[in-house]
Motif scaffolding. Structure first.
Motif, mmCIF file in Angstrom:
data_model
loop_
_atom_site.group_PDB
_atom_site.id
_atom_site.type_symbol
_atom_site.label_atom_id
_atom_site.label_comp_id
_atom_site.label_asym_id
_atom_site.label_seq_id
_atom_site.Cartn_x
_atom_site.Cartn_y
_atom_site.Cartn_z
ATOM 1 N N HIS A 27 1.020 -1.161 0.023
ATOM 2 C CA HIS A 27 0.012 -0.107 0.154
ATOM 3 C C HIS A 27 0.967 1.077 0.028
ATOM 4 O O HIS A 27 1.677 1.243 1.109
ATOM 5 C CB HIS A 27 -0.948 0.087 1.125
ATOM 6 C CG HIS A 27 -1.974 -1.256 1.385
ATOM 7 N ND1 HIS A 27 -2.836 -1.491 0.599
ATOM 8 C CD2 HIS A 27 -1.792 -2.480 2.078
ATOM 9 C CE1 HIS A 27 -3.565 -2.476 0.722
ATOM 10 N NE2 HIS A 27 -3.014 -2.953 1.851
ATOM 11 N N ALA A 28 0.909 2.087 -1.044
ATOM 12 C CA ALA A 28 1.787 2.943 -1.241
ATOM 13 C C ALA A 28 1.154 4.477 -1.343
ATOM 14 O O ALA A 28 0.104 4.286 -1.771
ATOM 15 C CB ALA A 28 2.681 2.824 -2.517
ATOM 16 N N LEU A 29 2.152 5.479 -0.861
ATOM 17 C CA LEU A 29 1.724 6.678 -0.797
ATOM 18 C C LEU A 29 2.667 7.552 -1.411
ATOM 19 O O LEU A 29 3.955 7.402 -1.155
ATOM 20 C CB LEU A 29 1.429 7.322 0.611
ATOM 21 C CG LEU A 29 1.074 8.660 0.811
ATOM 22 C CD1 LEU A 29 -0.057 9.235 0.442
ATOM 23 C CD2 LEU A 29 1.404 8.877 2.341
ATOM 24 N N GLU A 30 2.284 8.547 -2.390
ATOM 25 C CA GLU A 30 3.051 9.440 -3.024
ATOM 26 C C GLU A 30 2.599 10.609 -2.333
ATOM 27 O O GLU A 30 1.513 11.332 -2.517
ATOM 28 C CB GLU A 30 3.106 9.634 -4.491
ATOM 29 C CG GLU A 30 4.095 10.695 -4.804
ATOM 30 C CD GLU A 30 4.131 10.846 -6.517
ATOM 31 O OE1 GLU A 30 4.940 11.587 -7.181
ATOM 32 O OE2 GLU A 30 3.350 10.026 -7.270
ATOM 33 N N VAL A 31 3.465 11.647 -1.884
ATOM 34 C CA VAL A 31 3.435 12.753 -1.026
ATOM 35 C C VAL A 31 3.731 13.888 -1.801
ATOM 36 O O VAL A 31 4.776 14.001 -2.536
ATOM 37 C CB VAL A 31 4.168 12.906 0.378
ATOM 38 C CG1 VAL A 31 3.876 14.082 1.160
ATOM 39 C CG2 VAL A 31 3.762 11.617 1.199
ATOM 40 N N ILE A 55 -1.785 2.694 -4.856
ATOM 41 C CA ILE A 55 -0.989 3.921 -4.595
ATOM 42 C C ILE A 55 -2.046 5.072 -4.414
ATOM 43 O O ILE A 55 -3.115 5.213 -5.205
ATOM 44 C CB ILE A 55 0.088 4.250 -5.376
ATOM 45 C CG1 ILE A 55 0.710 5.360 -5.168
ATOM 46 C CG2 ILE A 55 -0.239 4.234 -7.046
ATOM 47 C CD1 ILE A 55 2.289 5.270 -5.314
ATOM 48 N N THR A 56 -1.620 6.030 -3.190
ATOM 49 C CA THR A 56 -2.447 6.995 -2.957
ATOM 50 C C THR A 56 -1.739 8.080 -3.219
ATOM 51 O O THR A 56 -0.446 8.241 -2.924
ATOM 52 C CB THR A 56 -3.121 7.026 -1.702
ATOM 53 O OG1 THR A 56 -4.010 5.867 -1.367
ATOM 54 C CG2 THR A 56 -3.725 8.542 -1.218
ATOM 55 N N CYS A 57 -2.201 9.175 -4.290
ATOM 56 C CA CYS A 57 -1.465 10.416 -4.504
ATOM 57 C C CYS A 57 -2.193 11.487 -3.855
ATOM 58 O O CYS A 57 -3.064 11.844 -4.113
ATOM 59 C CB CYS A 57 -1.320 10.500 -6.163
ATOM 60 S SG CYS A 57 -0.645 9.052 -6.904
ATOM 61 N N VAL A 97 6.288 5.017 1.124
ATOM 62 C CA VAL A 97 5.958 6.264 1.298
ATOM 63 C C VAL A 97 7.047 7.029 0.382
ATOM 64 O O VAL A 97 8.126 6.890 0.664
ATOM 65 C CB VAL A 97 5.657 6.998 2.617
ATOM 66 C CG1 VAL A 97 5.542 8.583 2.485
ATOM 67 C CG2 VAL A 97 4.874 6.147 3.354
ATOM 68 N N ILE A 98 6.600 7.834 -0.673
ATOM 69 C CA ILE A 98 7.740 8.454 -1.555
ATOM 70 C C ILE A 98 7.205 10.019 -1.946
ATOM 71 O O ILE A 98 6.080 10.236 -1.839
ATOM 72 C CB ILE A 98 7.547 7.670 -2.994
ATOM 73 C CG1 ILE A 98 8.728 7.997 -3.893
ATOM 74 C CG2 ILE A 98 6.419 7.211 -3.786
ATOM 75 C CD1 ILE A 98 8.891 7.013 -5.245
ATOM 76 N N LYS A 142 9.200 1.108 3.426
ATOM 77 C CA LYS A 142 10.388 1.874 2.746
ATOM 78 C C LYS A 142 9.875 3.448 2.331
ATOM 79 O O LYS A 142 8.539 3.529 2.133
ATOM 80 C CB LYS A 142 10.812 1.303 1.322
ATOM 81 C CG LYS A 142 10.977 0.004 1.327
ATOM 82 C CD LYS A 142 11.290 -0.582 0.065
ATOM 83 C CE LYS A 142 11.883 -1.819 0.183
ATOM 84 N NZ LYS A 142 11.984 -2.687 -1.223
ATOM 85 N N MET A 143 10.830 4.380 2.861
ATOM 86 C CA MET A 143 10.673 5.586 2.528
ATOM 87 C C MET A 143 11.655 6.183 1.417
ATOM 88 O O MET A 143 12.851 5.957 1.455
ATOM 89 C CB MET A 143 10.686 6.510 3.799
ATOM 90 C CG MET A 143 10.428 8.166 3.410
ATOM 91 S SD MET A 143 10.716 9.217 4.802
ATOM 92 C CE MET A 143 10.012 8.609 6.015
#
Length: 166
Positions: free
Chosen positions: A43-47, A65-67, A110-111, A138-139
């Motif tokens: 479950h990924a997040l792009e900040v 992925i959530t943007c 989180v990226i 992973k960040m």
């Protein structure tokens, strides 16, 4: 007008053309994806995602992925591009990197890409990214490196001309 308003207004003006000018070579994004080595279960997040360049590239390799971005116009471009590419495991949310609207330890990855140089206080979004990252996750923080002192002033002047937000 506060710092976030200045950034938001600047990117609002750039949103439509930002898609063509995103400062990322495909080779860089491919390298990043290779180094992340996603398993397909993340479950990924792009900040501070903007048009979600990384999120759209990562989507085939993660569960979802959530943007997140605070500029609606940038997110709208990301939504359009994700739809055109038939990406179905991508979500878009308006929000501020300094106060992420997620519970602690929500994301495996989180990226953020080319965002930290826009933050007034980069410690806040970093701490928030760390807060929502699962233990063992992973960040990734991908940004520009400052030039050596003799070139730094020129680089900053050129960047300010291109992108006036601090």
């Amino acid at each position: 007008m506060n710092h976030n308003d200045i950034v938001r207004q600047s990117f609002k003006k750039q949103a439509e053309k930002f898609v063509a000018y995103h400062m990322s070579k495909v080779e860089y994004t491919d390298y990043l994806i290779q180094k992340i080595a996603a398993t397909g279960e993340e479950h990924a997040l792009e900040v501070a995602a903007g048009t979600c360049i990384c999120g759209r590239a990562l989507a085939p390799y993660v569960k979802d992925i959530t943007c997140l971005d605070m500029t609606e116009e940038m997110l709208a471009q990301g939504i359009r591009l994700a739809e055109e590419s038939h990406i179905e495991n991508i979500y878009f949310q308006s929000g501020n990197a300094e106060k992420l609207p997620y519970e602690p330890e929500t994301f495996d990855l989180v990226i953020t890409r080319l965002s930290f140089h826009h933050f007034d206080n980069p410690e806040k979004p970093f701490e928030e990214m760390k807060r929502v990252l699962k233990t063992g996750g992973k960040m990734v923080v991908w940004d520009m490196e400052a030039a050596e002192d003799p070139l730094r002033a020129i680089d900053e002047q050129l960047e300010t001309m291109r992108e006036p937000s601090p």
